[in-house]
Design a protein around this motif. Sequence first.
Motif, PDB file in Angstrom:
ATOM      1  N   UNK A 153      69.384 -65.679  13.032  1.00 50.21           N
ATOM      2  CA  UNK A 153      70.242 -66.968  14.091  1.00 50.21           C
ATOM      3  C   UNK A 153      69.160 -67.929  14.642  1.00 50.21           C
ATOM      4  N   UNK A 154      69.532 -68.916  15.022  1.00 54.74           N
ATOM      5  CA  UNK A 154      68.499 -69.926  15.553  1.00 54.74           C
ATOM      6  C   UNK A 154      68.024 -69.245  17.201  1.00 54.74           C
ATOM      7  N   UNK A 155      66.955 -69.480  17.186  1.00 54.48           N
ATOM      8  CA  UNK A 155      66.062 -68.764  18.449  1.00 54.48           C
ATOM      9  C   UNK A 155      65.681 -67.489  18.328  1.00 54.48           C
ATOM     10  N   UNK A 156      65.936 -66.963  17.110  1.00 53.45           N
ATOM     11  CA  UNK A 156      65.575 -65.359  16.862  1.00 53.45           C
ATOM     12  C   UNK A 156      64.026 -65.299  16.647  1.00 53.45           C
ATOM     13  N   UNK A 193      56.782 -66.576   2.019  1.00 52.49           N
ATOM     14  CA  UNK A 193      57.776 -66.047   3.186  1.00 52.49           C
ATOM     15  C   UNK A 193      58.596 -67.235   3.299  1.00 52.49           C
ATOM     16  N   UNK A 194      59.884 -66.801   3.113  1.00 58.23           N
ATOM     17  CA  UNK A 194      60.888 -67.917   3.309  1.00 58.23           C
ATOM     18  C   UNK A 194      61.918 -67.270   4.342  1.00 58.23           C
ATOM     19  N   UNK A 195      62.483 -68.387   5.154  1.00 62.78           N
ATOM     20  CA  UNK A 195      63.314 -67.885   6.200  1.00 62.78           C
ATOM     21  C   UNK A 195      64.516 -68.863   6.308  1.00 62.78           C
ATOM     22  N   UNK A 196      65.397 -68.485   6.640  1.00 63.37           N
ATOM     23  CA  UNK A 196      66.679 -69.248   6.822  1.00 63.37           C
ATOM     24  C   UNK A 196      68.077 -68.368   7.304  1.00 63.37           C
ATOM     25  N   UNK A 197      69.171 -68.757   6.703  1.00 60.85           N
ATOM     26  CA  UNK A 197      70.197 -67.826   7.059  1.00 60.85           C
ATOM     27  C   UNK A 197      70.826 -67.098   5.821  1.00 60.85           C
ATOM     28  N   UNK A 198      70.629 -67.749   4.541  1.00 57.15           N
ATOM     29  CA  UNK A 198      71.034 -66.971   3.401  1.00 57.15           C
ATOM     30  C   UNK A 198      69.890 -66.345   2.430  1.00 57.15           C
ATOM     31  N   UNK A 199      68.754 -66.477   3.081  1.00 60.22           N
ATOM     32  CA  UNK A 199      67.617 -66.107   2.129  1.00 60.22           C
ATOM     33  C   UNK A 199      67.707 -64.725   1.727  1.00 60.22           C
ATOM     34  N   UNK A 200      67.907 -63.659   2.682  1.00 64.47           N
ATOM     35  CA  UNK A 200      68.063 -62.363   1.967  1.00 64.47           C
ATOM     36  C   UNK A 200      69.610 -62.067   1.324  1.00 64.47           C
ATOM     37  N   UNK A 201      70.393 -62.815   1.245  1.00 64.38           N
ATOM     38  CA  UNK A 201      71.543 -62.515   0.755  1.00 64.38           C
ATOM     39  C   UNK A 201      71.729 -63.555  -0.458  1.00 64.38           C
ATOM     40  N   UNK A 216      64.408 -59.039   5.757  1.00 63.90           N
ATOM     41  CA  UNK A 216      64.303 -58.832   7.156  1.00 63.90           C
ATOM     42  C   UNK A 216      65.192 -59.678   7.888  1.00 63.90           C
ATOM     43  N   UNK A 217      65.953 -59.068   9.171  1.00 62.83           N
ATOM     44  CA  UNK A 217      67.151 -59.484   9.709  1.00 62.83           C
ATOM     45  C   UNK A 217      66.448 -59.909  11.107  1.00 62.83           C
ATOM     46  N   UNK A 218      66.091 -60.868  11.588  1.00 71.77           N
ATOM     47  CA  UNK A 218      65.613 -61.056  13.020  1.00 71.77           C
ATOM     48  C   UNK A 218      66.762 -61.520  14.044  1.00 71.77           C
ATOM     49  N   UNK A 264      65.803 -54.933   6.767  1.00 71.52           N
ATOM     50  CA  UNK A 264      65.467 -54.212   8.083  1.00 71.52           C
ATOM     51  C   UNK A 264      65.720 -55.438   9.334  1.00 71.52           C
ATOM     52  N   UNK A 265      66.474 -54.629  10.183  1.00 71.21           N
ATOM     53  CA  UNK A 265      66.875 -55.441  11.423  1.00 71.21           C
ATOM     54  C   UNK A 265      65.935 -55.400  12.386  1.00 71.21           C
ATOM     55  N   UNK A 266      65.277 -56.215  12.809  1.00 72.02           N
ATOM     56  CA  UNK A 266      64.428 -56.235  14.269  1.00 72.02           C
ATOM     57  C   UNK A 266      64.790 -57.153  15.312  1.00 72.02           C
ATOM     58  N   UNK A 267      65.220 -56.452  16.483  1.00 73.12           N
ATOM     59  CA  UNK A 267      65.503 -57.052  17.588  1.00 73.12           C
ATOM     60  C   UNK A 267      64.256 -57.645  18.266  1.00 73.12           C
ATOM     61  N   UNK A 268      63.940 -58.860  18.441  1.00 74.47           N
ATOM     62  CA  UNK A 268      62.881 -59.361  19.139  1.00 74.47           C
ATOM     63  C   UNK A 268      63.038 -59.609  20.621  1.00 74.47           C
TER      64      UNK A 268
END
Length: 443
Positions: free
Chosen positions: A14-17, A128-136, A146-148, A201-205
């Motif tokens: 999500x935004x701000x992760x 390295x790509x990031x967004x909302x639906x990149x992994x899905x 990775x899910x941040x 892999x979920x990372x809680x930052x």
Amino acid sequence: MAKSTGKIIAIDGPAGSGKSTTARLAAARLGYSYFDSGALYRAVALLASEAGILPDDEEKLTDVAKKMEIRFQTDENRNRVFIGDREITEAIRTPEIDRAVTPMAALPKVRKAIVERLQEMAKGQNVVAEGRDITTVVFPDADLKIYLDASPEERVKRRFLEYQAVDKQADPELLAQELKRRDKADKSRSEGPLKIAPGAVVIDTTGFSVEEQVERVLQLVGEKMGVEVRKEAVGKRSRMKWFYLFIWTLVRNLSRFLWRLSWEGIENIPREGGVIIASNHISWYDPPFVSVSCPREVHFMAKRELFSIPVLGFIIRNLNAFPVSRGKYDRQALEAAIEVLKKGEALIVFPEGTRSRKKGEFLPPKAGVGVLAREGEVPIVPAYISGSDELTKVFFSFGRVRVTFGPPILREWVKSLPEGKPGFSQIAEEVMRRIGELKKAAA
Ligand code: DC
């Protein structure tokens, strides 16, 4: 999904992760390209609003998504976004675009167009790509997913600090509401909603510093992908021979002082292993400028005649030059160059073969760079030099020589092409295309 020959690290959240900063820094450390997928949606929103396209006109918006000439120029510090020659880095980060983009990003046809563009852009690159639906949706088969995440309070705090850093007025209360609204929209839409992909892999930052987030991602890269990660973005120089180091330091500092030589993108140069650094050619002085911009020892070809000149011959031989006969096909020189690459050294080549005299235009490349890359089985780092052709005018004055290195053309892609003229030429064309991109970005 379009098959990419490179490695893909996909990050959602999500935004701000913290995913943008983390993804960009991880990409720099790995020497991968960084894709900010949100920037594509934002660019559609910007172009649409400028063209007076209504936010619900799905057909027209999709057309914009398909046709816009978007590209990124990333370094460790920031990601710049361009449409053609126009920079839109700032223009897509306004509160208006923040608001306009969410409903557009929910339109299925717009999403489909952007997903395809991202897959296309990734071909032949490590990303390295990031967004909302990149992994899905975009890269479900990524090498690492990775899910941040971070607590809502932490995410609001980060956004608040970001806004403050650029002097934007912000009310934490409003930011919290805004974040909640975007989370809901991103998670509940029917197409490409934000969710945790299988195998991610979920990372809680929460409570992590940026450095800690990047370290955690790189640790996963090491564990899951077996990729060795450099300790620093601009890694330690591999040891240079003393004579080389002496001349390199001297020329480097002199060039910075006299011609304000600067370089960009050196994280794209692998610190070890065979590699070709392929540059455009506009001046006699390009070989030294490109060499001293490189953080590792490089080899290059020089005219055979120069080697018999007493002192000069000694110097250039010790600077790793090897002789080539001009104006004819020199198989021996080519073999020496392949040998250099196979030994794991870096080689500078000028694919155009000779200096381009017409300002701003490249000459058609010779296939030689393709032969070297294909037979040496090495990646090619494109380099764009500017300003060195103005040297006489700017001597001791206001010169500005600049060398920009771009993401490498992968060894795997080079190896996938057939040996022979068509394959060699295809490599050479790709090299010039990549140098052309660097030129556009530098303009
Ligand atoms: O990450 P960001 O804030 O720059 O994203 C901008 C918008 O685009 C946001 O509303 C979510 C959307 N987006 C998306 O739907 N899918 C992506 N892969 C990336 C962004």
